[in-house]
Scaffold this motif. Structure first.
Motif, PDB file in Angstrom:
ATOM      1  N   ASP A 100      -0.312 -12.485  -0.043  1.00 61.02           N
ATOM      2  CA  ASP A 100       1.061 -12.014  -0.138  1.00 61.02           C
ATOM      3  C   ASP A 100       1.061 -10.654  -0.840  1.00 61.02           C
ATOM      4  N   THR A 101       1.770  -9.694  -0.278  1.00 60.73           N
ATOM      5  CA  THR A 101       1.757  -8.336  -0.839  1.00 60.73           C
ATOM      6  C   THR A 101       3.012  -7.992  -1.628  1.00 60.73           C
ATOM      7  N   ARG A 102       3.868  -8.974  -1.905  1.00 61.65           N
ATOM      8  CA  ARG A 102       5.131  -8.669  -2.583  1.00 61.65           C
ATOM      9  C   ARG A 102       4.939  -8.048  -3.963  1.00 61.65           C
ATOM     10  N   SER A 106       1.834   0.355  -2.151  1.00 66.29           N
ATOM     11  CA  SER A 106       1.140   1.491  -1.548  1.00 66.29           C
ATOM     12  C   SER A 106       1.956   2.735  -1.862  1.00 66.29           C
ATOM     13  N   GLY A 109       3.786   3.375   1.628  1.00 63.60           N
ATOM     14  CA  GLY A 109       4.616   2.277   2.089  1.00 63.60           C
ATOM     15  C   GLY A 109       5.592   1.795   1.038  1.00 63.60           C
ATOM     16  N   LYS A 111       6.682  -0.526  -2.545  1.00 63.48           N
ATOM     17  CA  LYS A 111       6.525  -1.883  -3.069  1.00 63.48           C
ATOM     18  C   LYS A 111       6.476  -2.890  -1.920  1.00 63.48           C
ATOM     19  N   GLY A 112       5.575  -3.851  -2.051  1.00 66.59           N
ATOM     20  CA  GLY A 112       5.454  -4.881  -1.030  1.00 66.59           C
ATOM     21  C   GLY A 112       4.444  -4.568   0.052  1.00 66.59           C
ATOM     22  N   TRP A 113       3.771  -3.410  -0.073  1.00 65.54           N
ATOM     23  CA  TRP A 113       2.727  -3.023   0.890  1.00 65.54           C
ATOM     24  C   TRP A 113       1.368  -2.963   0.192  1.00 65.54           C
ATOM     25  N   THR A 128      -3.994  -3.193  -3.796  1.00 62.26           N
ATOM     26  CA  THR A 128      -2.955  -2.266  -4.216  1.00 62.26           C
ATOM     27  C   THR A 128      -3.521  -0.848  -4.205  1.00 62.26           C
ATOM     28  N   GLU A 150      -2.177   0.350   6.265  1.00 61.45           N
ATOM     29  CA  GLU A 150      -1.375  -0.380   5.293  1.00 61.45           C
ATOM     30  C   GLU A 150      -0.827  -1.636   5.957  1.00 61.45           C
ATOM     31  N   ARG A 152       1.932  -5.243   5.286  1.00 62.09           N
ATOM     32  CA  ARG A 152       2.890  -6.010   4.488  1.00 62.09           C
ATOM     33  C   ARG A 152       2.799  -7.456   4.938  1.00 62.09           C
ATOM     34  N   HIS A 160       4.130  -6.399   8.805  1.00 58.73           N
ATOM     35  CA  HIS A 160       3.970  -4.997   9.223  1.00 58.73           C
ATOM     36  C   HIS A 160       2.501  -4.612   9.144  1.00 58.73           C
TER      37      HIS A 160
END
Length: 305
Positions: A100-102, A106, A109, A111-113, A128, A150, A152, A160
């Protein structure tokens, strides 16, 4: 650092209290809250990248600007490797923890990527992004890769994916290669959106299918299969390949090369000499495998580096 304390949201709202019109005042308050939300999101993004923020608005990247790190050991690279099963992506080999990338970020990208790379052996690593500290090149210690960008991911579901990497500058072929590997590993791509970066523009697609249709329309998917076939020719060398192809009635070239008066056979594909049609690059590779000329997986996947 010194200086006055930062303004709070209520301080900013009070600035508009002298407004006589309630509608104007309400609109101003909503705008302040919107901007405050954007500011907090940007602060959180920068902090996740490793920055220190000061009250006067300055940003200090500290040692990160001078200490790009590289995961040179198998142990370090193992910490970023992703695993797959049941249509989901996992962060551990026993497939217990869904990736999970939350809580990741990046620089591009947001937050969340997370950033990712795919090794020539088709292992995918994600982390990260921290400017000046952890880049795409960090994940495999600057080695060649077969894809980068990248992603998500929410609870193991790939939402994504892109080919955004300033270090590796991956092409459409690289992104297709990553999607192909994910598909082979049963990752669900049904709800996956694609961001395709070129030097000129960023194009967003609602799904993998629409991305591939775009490539087909613009003649870019051809290059993906062609590059994989070229990996075979580079490994076999043309003098070895030519007599094998001749036994099958094939020659290196393009259909136009075999029209009357054509000067050479210097095209990009393999042509069936008898009917002057181009042979599918995939069919050429399948035929070479049948002739016991299959290449190691590292050579095949690394062909698009």
């Amino acid at each position: 650092m010194g200086g006055p304390p930062p303004l709070t949201l209520q301080d900013r709202i009070k600035f508009f209290q002298t407004d006589t019109g309630s509608a104007q005042r309400a609109k101003a308050v909503d705008e302040v809250r919107r901007l405050e939300t954007l500011i907090e999101a940007e602060k959180a993004k920068l902090q996740r990248e490793g920055a220190t923020l000061f009250r006067d608005g300055t940003i200090d990247w500290g040692q990160t600007a001078q200490t790009v790190i590289y995961d040179t050991t198998a142990q370090a690279q193992g910490l970023t490797q992703l695993y797959f099963g049941g249509g989901k992506i996992y962060s551990n080999v026993n497939r217990v923890t869904l990736f999970d990338t939350r809580d990741m970020v990046s620089h591009f990208g947001g937050k969340g990527w997370a950033i990712y790379v795919m090794s020539p052996e088709a292992n995918i690593h994600a982390s990260t992004h921290s400017v000046g500290h952890r880049h795409h090149s960090s994940l495999l210690a600057g080695a060649d890769v077969a894809g980068a960008g990248e992603m998500r991911v929410l609870a193991g579901q790939l939402m994504h994916i892109s080919n955004k990497s300033g270090h590796y500058m991956p092409s459409a072929a690289h992104l297709l290669q990553v999607l192909h590997v994910l598909q082979k590993r049963t990752v669900s791509l049904y709800a996956t959106k694609v961001k395709f970066h070129t030097k000129q523009v960023v194009t967003e697609f609602t799904g993998v299918a629409s991305f591939i249709q775009h490539l087909q329309k613009n003649g870019l998917e051809f290059d993906y299969e062609y590059a994989k076939m070229v990996a075979y020719l580079d490994a076999l060398t043309y003098p070895v390949f030519a007599p094998l192809a001749a036994l099958n009635g094939w020659c290196l070239g393009e259909p136009a090369d075999f029209q009357p008066g054509a000067p050479s056979h210097g095209g990009r594909g393999i042509v069936n000499i008898a009917n002057r049609t181009q042979v599918s690059h995939r069919d050429v590779r399948k035929w070479l495998k049948q002739q016991n000329r299959a290449l190691p997986s590292r050579v095949q996947s690394g062909a698009l580096r």
